[in-house]
Write a protein that holds these residues in place. Structure first.
Motif, PDB file in Angstrom:
ATOM      1  N   THR A  95       5.545   1.025  -6.960  1.00 54.84           N
ATOM      2  CA  THR A  95       6.637   1.752  -6.930  1.00 54.84           C
ATOM      3  C   THR A  95       6.367   2.917  -7.684  1.00 54.84           C
ATOM      4  O   THR A  95       7.123   4.164  -7.688  1.00 54.84           O
ATOM      5  CB  THR A  95       7.949   1.073  -7.830  1.00 54.84           C
ATOM      6  N   GLN A  96       5.244   3.231  -8.356  1.00 55.05           N
ATOM      7  CA  GLN A  96       4.858   4.368  -9.151  1.00 55.05           C
ATOM      8  C   GLN A  96       3.726   5.144  -8.015  1.00 55.05           C
ATOM      9  O   GLN A  96       3.170   6.107  -8.665  1.00 55.05           O
ATOM     10  CB  GLN A  96       4.080   3.727 -10.230  1.00 55.05           C
ATOM     11  N   VAL A  97       3.521   4.817  -6.800  1.00 57.01           N
ATOM     12  CA  VAL A  97       2.591   5.502  -6.202  1.00 57.01           C
ATOM     13  C   VAL A  97       3.245   6.314  -4.930  1.00 57.01           C
ATOM     14  O   VAL A  97       4.478   5.696  -4.667  1.00 57.01           O
ATOM     15  CB  VAL A  97       1.403   4.874  -5.645  1.00 57.01           C
ATOM     16  N   ASP A  98       2.431   7.188  -4.377  1.00 58.76           N
ATOM     17  CA  ASP A  98       3.270   8.029  -3.345  1.00 58.76           C
ATOM     18  C   ASP A  98       2.926   7.278  -2.053  1.00 58.76           C
ATOM     19  O   ASP A  98       3.793   7.433  -1.089  1.00 58.76           O
ATOM     20  CB  ASP A  98       2.622   9.278  -3.359  1.00 58.76           C
ATOM     21  N   GLU A  99       1.806   6.577  -1.969  1.00 54.39           N
ATOM     22  CA  GLU A  99       1.572   5.811  -0.566  1.00 54.39           C
ATOM     23  C   GLU A  99       0.870   4.632  -0.854  1.00 54.39           C
ATOM     24  O   GLU A  99       0.106   4.589  -1.968  1.00 54.39           O
ATOM     25  CB  GLU A  99       0.475   6.914   0.203  1.00 54.39           C
ATOM     26  N   VAL A 100       1.107   3.695  -0.034  1.00 51.38           N
ATOM     27  CA  VAL A 100       0.495   2.215  -0.075  1.00 51.38           C
ATOM     28  C   VAL A 100      -0.173   2.094   1.138  1.00 51.38           C
ATOM     29  O   VAL A 100       0.537   2.179   2.290  1.00 51.38           O
ATOM     30  CB  VAL A 100       1.633   1.269  -0.542  1.00 51.38           C
ATOM     31  N   LEU A 101      -1.314   1.649   1.067  1.00 54.66           N
ATOM     32  CA  LEU A 101      -2.085   1.336   2.371  1.00 54.66           C
ATOM     33  C   LEU A 101      -2.398  -0.168   2.246  1.00 54.66           C
ATOM     34  O   LEU A 101      -3.303  -0.465   1.334  1.00 54.66           O
ATOM     35  CB  LEU A 101      -3.077   2.237   2.480  1.00 54.66           C
ATOM     36  N   VAL A 102      -2.048  -1.091   3.114  1.00 58.28           N
ATOM     37  CA  VAL A 102      -2.727  -2.595   3.060  1.00 58.28           C
ATOM     38  C   VAL A 102      -3.578  -2.756   4.049  1.00 58.28           C
ATOM     39  O   VAL A 102      -3.464  -2.452   5.247  1.00 58.28           O
ATOM     40  CB  VAL A 102      -1.296  -3.313   3.329  1.00 58.28           C
TER      41      VAL A 102
END
Length: 118
Positions: free
Chosen positions: A110-117
């Motif tokens: 929740t604290q990042v701008d982008e999540v890549l899985v």
């Protein structure tokens, strides 16, 4: 500064996902993005040291995790439940990680701008 979380969910060497995730992490960090790595599920297997991927025809990218400090990638989290599932001890890992609960991983995401899985 953009904050990016890269999540490792798959086992190494069966697909290019782990190598691509690590390449992306180093590339993003070189462009001064704040990168955090998160290892969950089978992704914790990427952390095991002394792997021999060449025996199955794969390239050894695991040793490249050692370059993370050079790129100022300081946040490296591993799901404690996943480590426990595979009975992995800190001495068996190629890099130092912070063992965290799934809820702490959710908080980090929740604290990042982008999540890549991967």
């Amino acid at each position: 500064m953009k904050k990016v979380a890269i999540v490792f969910r798959r086992a190494p060497h069966g697909s290019p996902h782990g190598r691509e995730a690590l390449d992306l992490a180093l590339l993003s960090a070189s462009f001064e993005q704040e990168v955090s790595l998160i290892f969950v599920d089978d992704g914790v297997l990427n952390l095991i040291k002394d792997q021999q991927p060449e025996r199955v025809g794969a390239k050894d990218y695991i040793s490249t995790f050692g370059a993370l400090p050079l790129y100022d990638v300081d946040t490296v989290l591993a799901c404690e439940e996943s480590l426990l599932e595979y009975d992995l001890e800190p001495t068996e890992l190629t890099i130092e990680v912070e063992k965290v609960s799934p809820s702490m991983i959710t908080e980090q995401l929740t604290q990042v701008d982008e999540v890549l899985v991967f």
